[in-house]
Write a protein that holds these residues in place. Structure first.
Motif, PDB file in Angstrom:
ATOM      1  N   LEU A 122      -4.805 -19.300  15.168  1.00  0.00           N
ATOM      2  CA  LEU A 122      -4.727 -18.453  13.964  1.00  0.00           C
ATOM      3  C   LEU A 122      -5.940 -17.525  13.872  1.00  0.00           C
ATOM      4  O   LEU A 122      -5.808 -16.340  13.566  1.00  0.00           O
ATOM      5  N   VAL A 123      -7.104 -18.083  14.156  1.00  0.00           N
ATOM      6  CA  VAL A 123      -8.338 -17.288  14.064  1.00  0.00           C
ATOM      7  C   VAL A 123      -8.300 -16.145  15.083  1.00  0.00           C
ATOM      8  O   VAL A 123      -8.723 -15.021  14.794  1.00  0.00           O
TER       9      VAL A 123
ATOM     10  N   VAL B 160      -4.395 -12.580   6.644  1.00  0.00           N
ATOM     11  CA  VAL B 160      -4.312 -14.025   6.398  1.00  0.00           C
ATOM     12  C   VAL B 160      -2.974 -14.404   5.761  1.00  0.00           C
ATOM     13  O   VAL B 160      -2.366 -15.414   6.112  1.00  0.00           O
ATOM     14  N   ALA B 161      -2.530 -13.584   4.831  1.00  0.00           N
ATOM     15  CA  ALA B 161      -1.278 -13.902   4.119  1.00  0.00           C
ATOM     16  C   ALA B 161      -0.105 -14.045   5.098  1.00  0.00           C
ATOM     17  O   ALA B 161       0.767 -14.903   4.908  1.00  0.00           O
ATOM     18  N   TYR B 162      -0.064 -13.215   6.134  1.00  0.00           N
ATOM     19  CA  TYR B 162       1.007 -13.344   7.132  1.00  0.00           C
ATOM     20  C   TYR B 162       0.788 -14.575   7.997  1.00  0.00           C
ATOM     21  O   TYR B 162       1.742 -15.228   8.417  1.00  0.00           O
ATOM     22  N   LEU B 163      -0.467 -14.885   8.265  1.00  0.00           N
ATOM     23  CA  LEU B 163      -0.749 -16.054   9.115  1.00  0.00           C
ATOM     24  C   LEU B 163      -0.349 -17.360   8.429  1.00  0.00           C
ATOM     25  O   LEU B 163       0.128 -18.285   9.077  1.00  0.00           O
ATOM     26  N   VAL B 164      -0.544 -17.403   7.105  1.00  0.00           N
ATOM     27  CA  VAL B 164      -0.169 -18.634   6.396  1.00  0.00           C
ATOM     28  C   VAL B 164       1.240 -18.531   5.795  1.00  0.00           C
ATOM     29  O   VAL B 164       1.793 -19.523   5.321  1.00  0.00           O
TER      30      VAL B 164
ATOM     31  N   ILE C   2       6.117 -15.178   2.272  1.00  0.00           N
ATOM     32  CA  ILE C   2       6.180 -13.819   2.814  1.00  0.00           C
ATOM     33  C   ILE C   2       6.194 -13.854   4.335  1.00  0.00           C
ATOM     34  O   ILE C   2       5.872 -14.879   4.939  1.00  0.00           O
ATOM     35  N   ASN C   3       6.567 -12.741   4.928  1.00  0.00           N
ATOM     36  CA  ASN C   3       6.430 -12.561   6.378  1.00  0.00           C
ATOM     37  C   ASN C   3       6.202 -11.072   6.645  1.00  0.00           C
ATOM     38  O   ASN C   3       6.123 -10.281   5.699  1.00  0.00           O
ATOM     39  N   GLU C   4       6.104 -10.729   7.921  1.00  0.00           N
ATOM     40  CA  GLU C   4       5.735  -9.349   8.256  1.00  0.00           C
ATOM     41  C   GLU C   4       6.801  -8.313   7.918  1.00  0.00           C
ATOM     42  O   GLU C   4       6.596  -7.124   8.138  1.00  0.00           O
ATOM     43  N   HIS C   5       7.916  -8.752   7.395  1.00  0.00           N
ATOM     44  CA  HIS C   5       8.955  -7.804   7.009  1.00  0.00           C
ATOM     45  C   HIS C   5       8.812  -7.340   5.565  1.00  0.00           C
ATOM     46  O   HIS C   5       9.558  -6.480   5.114  1.00  0.00           O
ATOM     47  N   VAL C   6       7.889  -7.953   4.834  1.00  0.00           N
ATOM     48  CA  VAL C   6       7.675  -7.503   3.448  1.00  0.00           C
ATOM     49  C   VAL C   6       6.195  -7.220   3.194  1.00  0.00           C
ATOM     50  O   VAL C   6       5.317  -7.810   3.847  1.00  0.00           O
TER      51      VAL C   6
ATOM     52  N   ASP D 171      -6.110   1.217   5.861  1.00  0.00           N
ATOM     53  CA  ASP D 171      -6.816   0.125   6.513  1.00  0.00           C
ATOM     54  C   ASP D 171      -6.015  -0.337   7.739  1.00  0.00           C
ATOM     55  O   ASP D 171      -4.795  -0.434   7.666  1.00  0.00           O
ATOM     56  N   LYS D 172      -6.706  -0.616   8.824  1.00  0.00           N
ATOM     57  CA  LYS D 172      -6.016  -1.027  10.067  1.00  0.00           C
ATOM     58  C   LYS D 172      -5.118  -2.261   9.855  1.00  0.00           C
ATOM     59  O   LYS D 172      -4.023  -2.349  10.397  1.00  0.00           O
ATOM     60  N   ASP D 173      -5.632  -3.218   9.071  1.00  0.00           N
ATOM     61  CA  ASP D 173      -4.846  -4.446   8.825  1.00  0.00           C
ATOM     62  C   ASP D 173      -3.508  -4.097   8.165  1.00  0.00           C
ATOM     63  O   ASP D 173      -2.509  -4.755   8.375  1.00  0.00           O
ATOM     64  N   VAL D 174      -3.544  -3.051   7.332  1.00  0.00           N
ATOM     65  CA  VAL D 174      -2.330  -2.638   6.616  1.00  0.00           C
ATOM     66  C   VAL D 174      -1.388  -1.909   7.562  1.00  0.00           C
ATOM     67  O   VAL D 174      -0.244  -2.316   7.774  1.00  0.00           O
ATOM     68  N   ILE D 175      -1.884  -0.862   8.178  1.00  0.00           N
ATOM     69  CA  ILE D 175      -1.001  -0.003   8.964  1.00  0.00           C
ATOM     70  C   ILE D 175      -0.493  -0.690  10.236  1.00  0.00           C
ATOM     71  O   ILE D 175       0.635  -0.474  10.663  1.00  0.00           O
ATOM     72  N   ASN D 176      -1.301  -1.584  10.794  1.00  0.00           N
ATOM     73  CA  ASN D 176      -0.850  -2.264  12.022  1.00  0.00           C
ATOM     74  C   ASN D 176       0.076  -3.446  11.768  1.00  0.00           C
ATOM     75  O   ASN D 176       0.767  -3.885  12.674  1.00  0.00           O
TER      76      ASN D 176
END
Ligand code: GLN
Length: 280
Positions: free
Chosen positions: A60-61, A70-74, A86-90, A199-204
């Motif tokens: 995970l790290v 983090v929210a997608y990881l957990v 949640i997942n990466e589709h939302v 932010d990269k975390d957002v757009i990627n």
């Protein structure tokens, strides 16, 4: 290894990868892996972390170091008084979006039996939070994304709301069902040309479909306003989340469709964030 050394190792690694919230993220991820909460991590620094958990944590790290939120990881995020899967589709539910829930509850304080529509329901965070608080009201959520419909239904099930709520996969233009006392929407509103500055975390990692508002960022907002003007009851309220620079454009769109502007609210960073209007 104990919790303290596992966290320290991860913290150093994440800092090197320019993750600003290295300590917090490490704590949340380890808590998830060992099935405890963050308080436990903080209070039990000597607790041993077994090999299996350690390797799970490291995976995970590793992903976090590449920017994955983090929210997608957990796979979950707290919003309002509830926890959402949640997942990466939302889109990840944002604290600033809680302002919409707060406003809805304020405006409808003395009203019940409301029929509520959420356009672009995503994880369901706004609509489901509102319905949890307004016990006699009913809701409909729509979204273009099949995956969003799946996850918001799962959240509705978890929150015991399926008897007062329907969620459909549809484009806003093709949705013509019902009349509503209240319409809410946090549509994609980022100007297409500005997406690269996010932010990269957002757009990627967050879904483009939930962010891209087309030209000037108002393509979807204007569709939402047009449809709302057809589906809203007279004196019904439309509450929209907007971008910091859209106040004037959105006001114009609303007025053209027969809405009266009640107020515009700012977010925690003091930027315009939410516009409340009433159908005349
Ligand atoms: N309604 C959801 C939220 O506020 C999704 C919004 C979106 O995908 N643009 O998080």
């Amino acid at each position: 290894m104990n919790i303290n050394s596992v966290i320290n190792e991860s913290k150093i690694f994440l800092k090197k990868s320019f993750i600003k919230t290295a300590q917090l993220d490490s704590e949340i991820l380890l808590a998830e892996v060992i099935n405890k909460n963050r308080e436990y991590i903080i209070l039990n620094q000597n607790h041993t972390v077994n090999k299996e958990s350690y390797y799970q944590f490291k995976t995970l790290v590793e992903q976090r170091s590449k920017g994955k939120p983090v929210a997608y990881l957990v796979g979950k995020k707290d919003f309002w008084n509830y926890q959402f899967q949640i997942n990466e589709h939302v889109l990840i539910p944002r604290p600033d979006t809680e302002i919409i829930v707060e406003q809805v509850l304020k405006i409808t304080k003395f009203k019940s039996n409301l029929m509520i529509l959420d356009i672009g329901v995503g994880s369901g965070c706004i609509l489901l939070s509102v319905l949890k608080e307004k016990k006699n009201s009913r809701g409909i959520g729509i979204d273009l994304s099949k995956k969003s419909v799946e996850i918001s239904k799962l959240n509705a099930l978890n929150l015991g709301l399926l008897n007062r709520l329907k969620i459909f996969k549809t484009d806003v233009d093709n949705f013509n069902f019902g009349k509503y006392d209240l319409i809410i929407s946090n549509p994609p509103y980022i100007n297409k040309l500005d997406l690269k500055y996010l932010d990269k975390d957002v757009i990627n990692f967050e879904p483009n479909i939930a962010l891209d508002g087309g030209l000037e960022g108002i393509s979807v907002i204007s569709k939402v306003i047009n449809k709302s003007s057809e589906l809203i009851k007279k004196k019904g309220k439309l509450i929209l989340e907007i971008s910091f620079n859209q106040r004037e454009k959105v006001k114009k769109l609303l007025i053209n469709k027969g809405f009266y502007i009640n107020k515009i609210l700012k977010d925690y960073a003091k930027n315009d964030r939410c516009i409340i209007s009433t159908k005349i």
